[in-house]
Design an enzyme around this catalytic site. Structure first.
Site, PDB file in Angstrom:
ATOM      1  N   ASP A   6      -0.161   5.128   0.656  1.00  9.45           N
ATOM      2  CA  ASP A   6      -0.426   6.173   1.639  1.00  9.45           C
ATOM      3  C   ASP A   6      -0.386   5.569   3.042  1.00  9.45           C
ATOM      4  OD1 ASP A   6      -1.053   8.942   2.030  1.00  9.45           O
ATOM      5  OD2 ASP A   6      -3.046   8.336   2.674  1.00  9.45           O
ATOM      6  N   ASP A  14       0.865  -1.174   0.000  1.00 15.09           N
ATOM      7  CA  ASP A  14       0.000   0.000   0.000  1.00 15.09           C
ATOM      8  C   ASP A  14       0.907   1.230   0.000  1.00 15.09           C
ATOM      9  OD1 ASP A  14      -2.370   1.555   0.298  1.00 15.09           O
ATOM     10  OD2 ASP A  14      -1.979   1.686   2.455  1.00 15.09           O
ATOM     11  N   LYS A  42      -9.046  -3.136  -2.725  1.00 13.11           N
ATOM     12  CA  LYS A  42      -8.921  -3.774  -1.410  1.00 13.11           C
ATOM     13  C   LYS A  42     -10.105  -3.418  -0.538  1.00 13.11           C
ATOM     14  CE  LYS A  42      -5.127  -1.419  -1.109  1.00 13.11           C
ATOM     15  NZ  LYS A  42      -3.964  -0.696  -0.572  1.00 13.11           N
ATOM     16  N   ASP A  45      -1.133  -0.229   6.131  1.00 18.01           N
ATOM     17  CA  ASP A  45      -1.327   0.440   7.417  1.00 18.01           C
ATOM     18  C   ASP A  45      -2.763   0.312   7.928  1.00 18.01           C
ATOM     19  OD1 ASP A  45      -2.324   2.236   5.389  1.00 18.01           O
ATOM     20  OD2 ASP A  45      -2.388   3.802   6.928  1.00 18.01           O
TER      21      ASP A  45
END
Lengths: 293, 293
Positions: B26, B24, B220, B245
């Site tokens: 960000d 991922d 996702k 995250d």
């Protein structure tokens, strides 16, 4: 199970037991531009017996005055005072229930009907022109900021809805828990041209999905609309009847609110769907035009 | 409970067990325009050990090429082939899984990223210009009609979304059960300027609420995105790790798909929210910059 109103003595006894008829319009009074047989006669007869008639509609696109023009164009006698739309219900609620401060503004996603009714109650709102154009780029998104002047967001049906309006409404509600969240109705579809298109409830979902709060809804079957009607006209619930063609809006609305309920079979409900439904009206009748006392 | 990667021998053993890292962006690589310390070094080290790196993002507004520019602007080495966005996942799915007929068109609610990726896969779509202006009046609503040429509706994030687009997409899907219904992701909010605005999932709700059907979602945590990644790169799930995250998107995505999962603590998840969550990654680490094999 619901009782069918067929015999004259049953119809007369039923009408005698009611002071106020709350009438849904589409599927009850008319279908598109066709008025059902005998409806005008029944409305005149009920009025002549001193019954109060209120036309109760979820359609928020028109004000009471604009709705009256639709009645006039179909040659149905009605007065503006007999018309109770969800846009007026919302304006009445903001003015009289919320006692909205004069210094605050309503952020409106909606059409002329909503704005006209807010004006009729002396409530300030944000002019729609400034948001009719969408944001030009992703960089402009962060220009949308909370605004302490906005005391309520009111969503009705809006042909001009766009991302900018949704983002503003979301921002006002997300960052300010004291900003009231209101909607004129939650109908998922809007009937037009013999089919359906996304309705107010569909547009509302774009706000409720990312927010962790629910709106007060001023349309059937939600009770705040009935609370407003009862408060304004001081109605006796036991002698008030909701008449409609939809079990899940009109009849549910009346039953939850403790009114009498009458289903007409000129709209979306078939005998089979009535029999299969958990929601049962007190009475049903083939057409409002047969309710001759 | 998840195992914390802290000791060098544990980190080395973990990296040795993985061939492909799905990353991922960000909250993992960067926060806004700040790249986390050591991330570039770790990416270089992983590549030097022959690991495949794929940047997996739900952001559909950019194509792979446009996303690459963001990497370049932040001085992070990456190739277009390492970038896997939800708009590309959708285009790949339409071309290779649906085997979309050449004669059909996709009706797109979305931005340049979606259209560019459809073009890269040779798929026809409706040019957005014709629908950027809203309907002029309620009477025009019924001009929106089913279109047999439309074989799929694809919704991504769209700053230019309006009622006309929603009504067209609804109409194509409502009247044609063979018209495919796809969305790039279902994120309810979109982060910008240190806060959030309505996301793709919010816009999607305006379609799913009035429709009686659900979309295939190419972002996702939905598995069709992983199916596409596995199919394109022929990955061994046991030796593939999802790094993210967010527990409810990244980690859920990897766990449901049978991948290894690694949570980084540089984004939205705190130690307390990790402990409280039902979704537990296999491993967690304070920052991707610490994953030095």
């Amino acid at each position: 199970m619901a009782t069918k109103l067929e015999k004259q003595e049953d119809i007369t006894a039923f009408v005698d037991s009611i002071d106020t008829f709350l009438l849904d319009c589409d599927g009850v009074i008319w279908a598109a531009n066709h008025v059902f047989d005998g409806v005008q006669t029944v409305l005149d007869l009920l009025r002549s017996k001193g019954k109060r008639i209120l036309f109760v509609t979820n359609n928020s696109t028109k004000s009471r005055k604009a709705y009256l023009k639709k009645f006039q164009s179909l040659d149905i006698h009605a007065s503006a005072d007999e018309i109770f739309g969800s846009s007026y219900a919302a304006a009445y609620y903001i003015a009289n229930v919320l006692k909205f401060p004069k210094a605050k503004k309503v952020y409106v996603i909606g059409m002329a009907g909503v704005r006209d009714e807010l004006e009729s109650e002396g409530i300030q709102y944000v002019e729609p022109e400034e948001d009719s154009k969408n944001l030009g780029s992703m960089d402009e998104m962060a220009t949308i900021k909370p605004d302490p002047e906005i005391g309520a967001v009111l969503l009705g049906f809006d042909l001009d809805i766009n991302y900018k309006k949704l983002a503003k409404a979301f921002t006002y509600l997300h960052h300010n828990k004291d900003c009231h969240f209101l909607a004129t109705n939650s109908d998922l579809t809007f009937p037009a041209g013999g089919t359906v298109y996304p309705g107010t409830g569909a547009l509302l979902s774009a706000l409720t999905a990312p927010l962790d709060r629910d709106p007060v809804i001023l349309g059937k079957p939600h009770q705040p609309m009935l609370d407003v009607i009862i408060a304004k006209y001081h109605l006796d619930k036991e002698r008030t009847c909701m008449v409609g063609d939809r079990l899940d809006t009109d009849i549910e609305f009346g039953k939850t609110g403790g009114l009498k309920t009458l289903l007409v079979m000129t709209g979306v409900t078939t005998p089979a769907s009535l029999e299969a439904s958990k929601i049962q009206p007190d009475f049903y009748i083939s057409s409002l035009g047969h309710l001759k006392p």
